[in-house]
Design a protein around this motif. Structure first.
Motif, PDB file in Angstrom:
ATOM      1  N   GLN A  87      32.850  78.523  80.055  1.00 53.32           N
ATOM      2  CA  GLN A  87      34.420  77.302  79.865  1.00 53.32           C
ATOM      3  C   GLN A  87      33.568  76.507  79.293  1.00 53.32           C
ATOM      4  OE1 GLN A  87      35.535  75.771  83.294  1.00 53.32           O
ATOM      5  NE2 GLN A  87      36.684  74.640  81.770  1.00 53.32           N
ATOM      6  N   LEU A  88      32.411  75.968  79.363  1.00 51.51           N
ATOM      7  CA  LEU A  88      31.806  74.734  78.506  1.00 51.51           C
ATOM      8  C   LEU A  88      31.698  74.811  77.269  1.00 51.51           C
ATOM      9  CD1 LEU A  88      30.329  72.278  81.068  1.00 51.51           C
ATOM     10  CD2 LEU A  88      32.757  72.025  80.347  1.00 51.51           C
ATOM     11  N   ALA A  89      30.626  75.982  77.103  1.00 51.30           N
ATOM     12  CA  ALA A  89      30.810  77.046  76.237  1.00 51.30           C
ATOM     13  C   ALA A  89      32.079  76.893  74.880  1.00 51.30           C
ATOM     14  CB  ALA A  89      29.711  77.587  75.940  1.00 51.30           C
ATOM     15  N   ASN A  90      32.564  77.704  75.797  1.00 58.92           N
ATOM     16  CA  ASN A  90      33.698  77.732  75.180  1.00 58.92           C
ATOM     17  C   ASN A  90      35.010  76.522  74.485  1.00 58.92           C
ATOM     18  OD1 ASN A  90      33.922  80.896  74.811  1.00 58.92           O
ATOM     19  ND2 ASN A  90      34.976  81.468  76.671  1.00 58.92           N
ATOM     20  N   GLU A  91      34.272  75.551  75.271  1.00 60.00           N
ATOM     21  CA  GLU A  91      35.597  74.598  74.677  1.00 60.00           C
ATOM     22  C   GLU A  91      34.670  74.065  73.110  1.00 60.00           C
ATOM     23  OE1 GLU A  91      35.516  71.097  77.607  1.00 60.00           O
ATOM     24  OE2 GLU A  91      36.619  72.873  78.875  1.00 60.00           O
ATOM     25  N   GLN A  92      32.950  73.630  73.831  1.00 54.07           N
ATOM     26  CA  GLN A  92      32.310  73.587  72.285  1.00 54.07           C
ATOM     27  C   GLN A  92      32.318  74.304  71.361  1.00 54.07           C
ATOM     28  OE1 GLN A  92      30.678  70.378  72.417  1.00 54.07           O
ATOM     29  NE2 GLN A  92      31.082  70.438  74.327  1.00 54.07           N
ATOM     30  N   ILE A  93      32.747  75.281  71.461  1.00 57.52           N
ATOM     31  CA  ILE A  93      32.651  76.985  69.806  1.00 57.52           C
ATOM     32  C   ILE A  93      34.897  76.227  69.739  1.00 57.52           C
ATOM     33  CG2 ILE A  93      33.557  78.712  69.905  1.00 57.52           C
ATOM     34  CD1 ILE A  93      31.275  79.582  71.889  1.00 57.52           C
ATOM     35  N   GLU A  94      35.805  76.041  70.373  1.00 57.66           N
ATOM     36  CA  GLU A  94      36.485  75.426  69.789  1.00 57.66           C
ATOM     37  C   GLU A  94      36.729  74.617  69.325  1.00 57.66           C
ATOM     38  OE1 GLU A  94      40.007  75.479  72.946  1.00 57.66           O
ATOM     39  OE2 GLU A  94      38.901  77.539  73.909  1.00 57.66           O
ATOM     40  N   ASN A  95      35.611  73.624  69.913  1.00 58.75           N
ATOM     41  CA  ASN A  95      36.372  72.291  68.937  1.00 58.75           C
ATOM     42  C   ASN A  95      35.742  72.287  67.343  1.00 58.75           C
ATOM     43  OD1 ASN A  95      35.625  69.359  68.785  1.00 58.75           O
ATOM     44  ND2 ASN A  95      34.611  69.044  69.397  1.00 58.75           N
ATOM     45  N   PHE A  96      34.475  73.279  67.675  1.00 55.53           N
ATOM     46  CA  PHE A  96      33.552  73.815  66.393  1.00 55.53           C
ATOM     47  C   PHE A  96      34.327  74.604  65.579  1.00 55.53           C
ATOM     48  CE2 PHE A  96      30.756  77.164  63.644  1.00 55.53           C
ATOM     49  CZ  PHE A  96      30.055  75.981  63.491  1.00 55.53           C
ATOM     50  N   ILE A  97      35.239  75.482  66.232  1.00 57.09           N
ATOM     51  CA  ILE A  97      36.233  76.525  65.506  1.00 57.09           C
ATOM     52  C   ILE A  97      37.264  75.963  64.263  1.00 57.09           C
ATOM     53  CG2 ILE A  97      37.626  78.128  64.670  1.00 57.09           C
ATOM     54  CD1 ILE A  97      35.036  79.667  65.187  1.00 57.09           C
ATOM     55  N   SER A  98      37.775  74.447  65.100  1.00 59.69           N
ATOM     56  CA  SER A  98      38.676  73.364  65.024  1.00 59.69           C
ATOM     57  C   SER A  98      38.380  72.318  63.369  1.00 59.69           C
ATOM     58  CB  SER A  98      39.359  72.942  65.605  1.00 59.69           C
ATOM     59  OG  SER A  98      38.843  72.074  66.224  1.00 59.69           O
ATOM     60  N   LYS A  99      37.604  72.447  63.742  1.00 57.29           N
ATOM     61  CA  LYS A  99      36.663  71.502  62.665  1.00 57.29           C
ATOM     62  C   LYS A  99      35.904  71.843  61.507  1.00 57.29           C
ATOM     63  CE  LYS A  99      35.378  67.138  65.069  1.00 57.29           C
ATOM     64  NZ  LYS A  99      34.798  67.336  65.973  1.00 57.29           N
ATOM     65  N   MET A 100      35.549  73.149  61.507  1.00 57.61           N
ATOM     66  CA  MET A 100      35.400  74.049  60.464  1.00 57.61           C
ATOM     67  C   MET A 100      36.491  74.666  59.623  1.00 57.61           C
ATOM     68  SD  MET A 100      32.299  74.365  60.157  1.00 57.61           S
ATOM     69  CE  MET A 100      31.607  75.347  59.559  1.00 57.61           C
ATOM     70  N   LYS A 101      37.705  74.885  60.143  1.00 57.94           N
ATOM     71  CA  LYS A 101      39.148  75.017  59.979  1.00 57.94           C
ATOM     72  C   LYS A 101      39.968  73.956  58.960  1.00 57.94           C
ATOM     73  CE  LYS A 101      43.122  76.961  61.010  1.00 57.94           C
ATOM     74  NZ  LYS A 101      43.944  77.374  63.061  1.00 57.94           N
ATOM     75  N   LEU A 102      39.018  72.505  59.820  1.00 57.67           N
ATOM     76  CA  LEU A 102      39.491  71.281  58.944  1.00 57.67           C
ATOM     77  C   LEU A 102      38.908  71.130  57.424  1.00 57.67           C
ATOM     78  CD1 LEU A 102      39.781  68.285  61.192  1.00 57.67           C
ATOM     79  CD2 LEU A 102      41.275  69.008  59.292  1.00 57.67           C
ATOM     80  N   LEU A 103      37.522  71.797  57.453  1.00 59.48           N
ATOM     81  CA  LEU A 103      36.627  72.014  56.235  1.00 59.48           C
ATOM     82  C   LEU A 103      36.877  72.514  55.694  1.00 59.48           C
ATOM     83  CD1 LEU A 103      33.562  70.406  57.937  1.00 59.48           C
ATOM     84  CD2 LEU A 103      34.610  69.372  56.058  1.00 59.48           C
ATOM     85  N   GLY A 104      37.848  74.321  55.994  1.00 58.11           N
ATOM     86  CA  GLY A 104      38.299  75.103  55.030  1.00 58.11           C
ATOM     87  C   GLY A 104      37.543  76.209  55.139  1.00 58.11           C
ATOM     88  N   TYR A 105      36.977  76.114  56.003  1.00 60.87           N
ATOM     89  CA  TYR A 105      36.326  77.726  56.266  1.00 60.87           C
ATOM     90  C   TYR A 105      37.053  78.196  57.428  1.00 60.87           C
ATOM     91  CZ  TYR A 105      32.254  75.459  54.452  1.00 60.87           C
ATOM     92  OH  TYR A 105      31.122  74.863  53.573  1.00 60.87           O
ATOM     93  N   SER A 106      37.190  79.707  57.281  1.00 58.76           N
ATOM     94  CA  SER A 106      37.894  80.785  58.252  1.00 58.76           C
ATOM     95  C   SER A 106      37.275  80.574  59.613  1.00 58.76           C
ATOM     96  CB  SER A 106      37.921  82.049  57.827  1.00 58.76           C
ATOM     97  OG  SER A 106      36.122  82.716  57.912  1.00 58.76           O
ATOM     98  N   PRO A 107      37.182  81.019  60.711  1.00 60.10           N
ATOM     99  CA  PRO A 107      35.986  81.447  61.610  1.00 60.10           C
ATOM    100  C   PRO A 107      34.573  82.198  61.457  1.00 60.10           C
ATOM    101  CG  PRO A 107      38.816  81.888  62.756  1.00 60.10           C
ATOM    102  CD  PRO A 107      37.825  81.447  61.639  1.00 60.10           C
ATOM    103  N   GLU A 108      34.854  83.773  60.672  1.00 55.16           N
ATOM    104  CA  GLU A 108      33.805  84.286  59.961  1.00 55.16           C
ATOM    105  C   GLU A 108      32.857  83.581  59.288  1.00 55.16           C
ATOM    106  OE1 GLU A 108      37.522  85.286  60.016  1.00 55.16           O
ATOM    107  OE2 GLU A 108      37.346  86.509  62.003  1.00 55.16           O
ATOM    108  N   GLU A 109      33.689  82.501  58.460  1.00 56.35           N
ATOM    109  CA  GLU A 109      32.512  82.555  57.768  1.00 56.35           C
ATOM    110  C   GLU A 109      32.197  80.943  58.388  1.00 56.35           C
ATOM    111  OE1 GLU A 109      35.435  82.072  53.202  1.00 56.35           O
ATOM    112  OE2 GLU A 109      35.860  80.889  54.912  1.00 56.35           O
ATOM    113  N   ALA A 110      32.997  80.202  59.400  1.00 60.44           N
ATOM    114  CA  ALA A 110      31.997  79.963  60.055  1.00 60.44           C
ATOM    115  C   ALA A 110      31.084  80.459  60.732  1.00 60.44           C
ATOM    116  CB  ALA A 110      33.051  78.961  61.011  1.00 60.44           C
ATOM    117  N   ALA A 111      31.001  81.813  60.968  1.00 63.46           N
ATOM    118  CA  ALA A 111      29.614  82.546  61.836  1.00 63.46           C
ATOM    119  C   ALA A 111      28.371  82.254  61.166  1.00 63.46           C
ATOM    120  CB  ALA A 111      30.437  83.093  62.595  1.00 63.46           C
ATOM    121  N   GLU A 112      28.957  83.086  59.801  1.00 65.41           N
ATOM    122  CA  GLU A 112      28.340  83.421  59.072  1.00 65.41           C
ATOM    123  C   GLU A 112      27.410  81.891  58.561  1.00 65.41           C
ATOM    124  OE1 GLU A 112      26.437  85.651  56.911  1.00 65.41           O
ATOM    125  OE2 GLU A 112      28.208  85.815  57.789  1.00 65.41           O
TER     126      GLU A 112
END
Lengths: 120, 230
Positions: A87-112
């Protein structure tokens, strides 16, 4: 444990977060006995009612249990602790993904990018 | 209900220090009484301690009118010291023991020892901060139902502040409540259940600290600065 509180969110919620983290990283181990409400409150320099509220909520979530005569303990169930870690890991991921989204990266690009970072 | 105010007013001449105060407080809480200078904090506390009488309205502590019976269950720390400075700490303990049935010398000695204060010391030879600690220890060593602390942390250093707050949280019980007046909000915020904002003798806010943070996303200190912005 050292307690750190910010001043914008309710203290009891911050206590819950900090205890959860201590359990997830193994600072508190399965079956460990924790201090009494009063002792924990004195240590964290918070109101005992606030500490009680936080511990009750953790108990409702199954992360703590009370034995009537001997005190309060961390859950003995490894699955509960593993779920908490996830659960805590997922919260971190969510946080990460939403920050990357702000920077204009899709979740796939972020994973890459993440993979490339790890190779470095 | 531990405490009930019913339309309490206090006038000094024609100036209202407290204006129609309706207030109820439960047991088992630590409550911050917050407001700028001259907002009525000390007047409210003095009325509860029985030093001042209201101009109108009535109030009860534990169902009793203010008087001898309430003084037995109210432990009051005034803003200024009233202990004579020729006294030794031991003499102040005896003084309190004579006055209050619920005073525990053992509790007081234990706290004094932890702060390295000798019972044989005279108040006169102590620093202002140490004297304030002694006085707080006396007040918190009573097994009272209502503790009234008027600016208990004003004159002491940050380390002593922490100790005083710890003393307060570890000494009150669920049958009692603590009313703390202060303007050092950020220092006490973490130990408070509820806060009361006083402005020109009126209660402008009575809420829990959790609610304030949840609803406003900011600390009581930040909210105070907004409400009382000059």
């Amino acid at each position: 444990m050292p307690w750190n509180f910010n001043s914008n969110t309710p203290i009891y919620m911050q206590i819950i977060e900090q205890i959860k983290l201590s359990i997830a990283v193994g600072e508190y181990k399965a079956g460990d006995k924790i201090l009494s409400v009063r002792e924990l409150a004195a240590e964290a320099e918070v109101n005992p009612n606030t500490m009680q509220k936080a511990l009750s909520e953790l108990e409702r979530d199954g992360l703590l249990y009370t034995q009537r005569t001997s005190g309060r303990f961390i859950t003995n169930d490894p699955k509960t602790i593993e779920d908490l870690r996830k659960q805590l890991a997922n919260e971190q991921i969510e946080n990460f993904i939403s920050k990357m989204k702000l920077l204009g990266y899709s979740p796939e690009e972020a994973a890459e990018l993440m993979k490339m970072y790890n190779k470095k | 209900m531990l405490l009930e105010f019913n339309k309490v007013c206090k006038y000094y001449g024609n100036k209202a220090a407290l204006n129609n105060i309706d207030l109820q407080l439960e047991r088992g809480k630590i409550i911050g009484l917050l407001g700028p200078n001259g907002s009525g904090k000390t007047t409210l506390i003095k009325i509860l301690s029985g030093i001042l009488t209201p101009s109108s309205g009535d109030l009860k502590i534990s169902g009793k009118n203010i008087g001898i019976e309430t003084k037995k269950i109210v432990s009051y720390l005034p803003e200024k010291t009233y202990l004579s400075d020729w006294m030794t700490v031991q003499q102040t303990l005896n003084f309190f023991k004579d006055f209050y049935e619920d005073f525990s010398i053992e509790t007081a000695l234990d706290m004094l020892q932890r702060l390295n204060i000798q019972p044989s010391e005279k108040l006169r030879t102590m620093s202002k901060g140490t004297r304030e600690k002694v006085q707080l220890i006396l007040v918190m060593s009573r097994n009272a139902e209502l503790y009234l602390l008027d600016e208990p942390i004003g004159g002491v250093d940050p380390a002593a502040r922490d100790y005083i707050l710890k003393t307060i949280i570890s000494n009150f019980n669920e049958n009692a409540s603590v009313l703390i007046s202060t303007h050092l909000i950020s220092d006490v915020e973490n130990v408070l259940d509820d806060v009361i904002f006083l402005k020109y003798g009126n209660i402008v806010l009575h809420s829990t600290v959790d609610e304030i943070r949840e609803q406003n996303g900011k600390s009581v200190d930040a909210l105070f600065r907004e409400v009382f912005a000059c």
